[in-house]
Design a protein around this motif. Sequence first.
Motif, PDB file in Angstrom:
ATOM      1  N   UNK A   1       0.796  -1.217   0.000  1.00 33.21           N
ATOM      2  CA  UNK A   1       0.000   0.000   0.000  1.00 33.21           C
ATOM      3  C   UNK A   1       0.831   1.271   0.000  1.00 33.21           C
ATOM      4  N   UNK A   2       0.464   2.199   0.873  1.00 28.97           N
ATOM      5  CA  UNK A   2       1.039   3.543   0.879  1.00 28.97           C
ATOM      6  C   UNK A   2       1.802   3.819   2.180  1.00 28.97           C
ATOM      7  N   UNK A   3       2.842   4.618   2.041  1.00 29.05           N
ATOM      8  CA  UNK A   3       3.568   5.199   3.188  1.00 29.05           C
ATOM      9  C   UNK A   3       4.161   4.143   4.119  1.00 29.05           C
ATOM     10  N   UNK A   4       4.537   3.020   3.587  1.00 30.81           N
ATOM     11  CA  UNK A   4       5.188   2.000   4.400  1.00 30.81           C
ATOM     12  C   UNK A   4       6.683   2.289   4.500  1.00 30.81           C
ATOM     13  N   UNK A   5       7.243   1.989   5.659  1.00 34.31           N
ATOM     14  CA  UNK A   5       8.675   2.152   5.904  1.00 34.31           C
ATOM     15  C   UNK A   5       9.252   0.738   5.985  1.00 34.31           C
ATOM     16  N   UNK A   6       9.890   0.308   4.904  1.00 35.78           N
ATOM     17  CA  UNK A   6      10.350  -1.069   4.773  1.00 35.78           C
ATOM     18  C   UNK A   6      11.873  -1.063   4.848  1.00 35.78           C
ATOM     19  N   UNK A   7      12.418  -1.663   5.882  1.00 33.89           N
ATOM     20  CA  UNK A   7      13.859  -1.627   6.078  1.00 33.89           C
ATOM     21  C   UNK A   7      14.552  -2.724   5.276  1.00 33.89           C
ATOM     22  N   UNK A   8      15.864  -2.815   5.409  1.00 33.61           N
ATOM     23  CA  UNK A   8      16.684  -3.644   4.528  1.00 33.61           C
ATOM     24  C   UNK A   8      16.375  -5.134   4.675  1.00 33.61           C
ATOM     25  N   UNK A   9      16.582  -5.853   3.574  1.00 35.16           N
ATOM     26  CA  UNK A   9      16.504  -7.319   3.518  1.00 35.16           C
ATOM     27  C   UNK A   9      15.100  -7.876   3.758  1.00 35.16           C
ATOM     28  N   UNK A  10      14.077  -7.099   3.581  1.00 40.46           N
ATOM     29  CA  UNK A  10      12.709  -7.607   3.748  1.00 40.46           C
ATOM     30  C   UNK A  10      12.298  -8.370   2.493  1.00 40.46           C
ATOM     31  N   UNK A  11      11.686  -9.539   2.694  1.00 42.19           N
ATOM     32  CA  UNK A  11      11.171 -10.340   1.585  1.00 42.19           C
ATOM     33  C   UNK A  11       9.646 -10.358   1.640  1.00 42.19           C
ATOM     34  N   UNK A  12       9.015  -9.986   0.548  1.00 44.80           N
ATOM     35  CA  UNK A  12       7.558 -10.046   0.405  1.00 44.80           C
ATOM     36  C   UNK A  12       7.271 -11.073  -0.685  1.00 44.80           C
ATOM     37  N   UNK A  13       6.778 -12.229  -0.275  1.00 45.61           N
ATOM     38  CA  UNK A  13       6.558 -13.332  -1.216  1.00 45.61           C
ATOM     39  C   UNK A  13       5.269 -13.121  -2.010  1.00 45.61           C
ATOM     40  N   UNK A  14       5.011 -14.061  -2.894  1.00 45.70           N
ATOM     41  CA  UNK A  14       3.879 -13.944  -3.813  1.00 45.70           C
ATOM     42  C   UNK A  14       2.544 -13.834  -3.081  1.00 45.70           C
ATOM     43  N   UNK A  15       1.706 -12.967  -3.623  1.00 42.22           N
ATOM     44  CA  UNK A  15       0.310 -12.814  -3.191  1.00 42.22           C
ATOM     45  C   UNK A  15       0.158 -12.288  -1.774  1.00 42.22           C
ATOM     46  N   UNK A  16       1.200 -11.654  -1.238  1.00 39.26           N
ATOM     47  CA  UNK A  16       1.041 -10.936   0.027  1.00 39.26           C
ATOM     48  C   UNK A  16       0.240  -9.663  -0.207  1.00 39.26           C
ATOM     49  N   UNK A  17      -0.459  -9.230   0.836  1.00 36.13           N
ATOM     50  CA  UNK A  17      -1.177  -7.956   0.823  1.00 36.13           C
ATOM     51  C   UNK A  17      -0.720  -7.165   2.044  1.00 36.13           C
ATOM     52  N   UNK A  18      -0.057  -6.062   1.813  1.00 34.77           N
ATOM     53  CA  UNK A  18       0.434  -5.213   2.892  1.00 34.77           C
ATOM     54  C   UNK A  18      -0.264  -3.867   2.778  1.00 34.77           C
ATOM     55  N   UNK A  19      -0.837  -3.396   3.880  1.00 35.00           N
ATOM     56  CA  UNK A  19      -1.638  -2.179   3.868  1.00 35.00           C
ATOM     57  C   UNK A  19      -0.810  -0.915   3.884  1.00 35.00           C
ATOM     58  N   UNK A  20      -1.239   0.060   4.683  1.00 39.25           N
ATOM     59  CA  UNK A  20      -0.630   1.384   4.704  1.00 39.25           C
ATOM     60  C   UNK A  20       0.027   1.670   6.054  1.00 39.25           C
ATOM     61  N   UNK A  21       1.039   2.542   6.021  1.00 37.92           N
ATOM     62  CA  UNK A  21       1.623   3.127   7.236  1.00 37.92           C
ATOM     63  C   UNK A  21       2.240   2.088   8.168  1.00 37.92           C
ATOM     64  N   UNK A  22       2.784   1.044   7.616  1.00 44.84           N
ATOM     65  CA  UNK A  22       3.442   0.016   8.425  1.00 44.84           C
ATOM     66  C   UNK A  22       4.929   0.287   8.539  1.00 44.84           C
ATOM     67  N   UNK A  23       5.511  -0.106   9.668  1.00 43.23           N
ATOM     68  CA  UNK A  23       6.958  -0.077   9.856  1.00 43.23           C
ATOM     69  C   UNK A  23       7.425  -1.525   9.926  1.00 43.23           C
ATOM     70  N   UNK A  24       8.238  -1.923   8.960  1.00 45.33           N
ATOM     71  CA  UNK A  24       8.679  -3.310   8.829  1.00 45.33           C
ATOM     72  C   UNK A  24      10.201  -3.299   8.938  1.00 45.33           C
TER      73      UNK A  24
END
Length: 262
Positions: free
Chosen positions: A108-131
Amino acid sequence: MAQIHPTAIVDAAAQLHESVSVGPYSIIGPHVVVGAGSTIGPHCVIEGHTTIGRDNRIFQFCSLGAVPQDKKYAGEPTELRIGDGNTIREFCTFNLGVVGAGGLTQVGHRNWVMAYVHVAHDCRIGDDNVIANAVQFAGHVEVGNATLIGGITGVHQFVRIGDFAMVGFQTRLSQDLPPFMVAAGNPAEAQSAHLEGPRRRGYSPERLAQLKQMHRILYRKGLTLDAARVELLALRGTVDGGDADLDMMLTFLDQAQRGIVR
């Protein structure tokens, strides 16, 4: 024209807004669309049917839109969609979807995704998350909005994480984590209600107190899940704005397929 470094390789069919910048040695495929104001650092590979919105900042060495790590994938034109205003740090890998699972991986929008994050197939990630760093999402994971996910956390396939949930450092999450709850450990255990995020969003003291009560009902009273639902329903109408939180929780519990963290 987009600001493309001379060493970058951008397919002529790719659609880049004129304000996009592409760093040295990056490679962008023919089915990629990138919106206004987005920046792509050096040594990135963006391929597949990938759509990236406005004002994203993609750091060096990211791989976005590669084929999924799923043996069922047979080259179908599945998608990766990334919204607006995201920060995607170094060495992140976001894969395309798989046809039988919907064919879409979405961030989605405005996510803060830090280094080495893996998002596999068909994931759904919303807004304003800190990962945080090195979080690994298996296929079909769903993440709500305004969550905090601690570093080196592994999330099992099909797991859901509710809005305002918090996952502690180095957690193994193999069941759904309800909204507003904190979980940590290997395996994960529920620990408390997450109040800081809602507090920053302007929740009243009474509404925060109801979140704590929701945690007590689910995790401290020894109730079955059905009995906990009855007690949660009894809280309706007691706190201004609180019914929205109750509805979110009850809907999440009704949709749980893997059970919830207990």
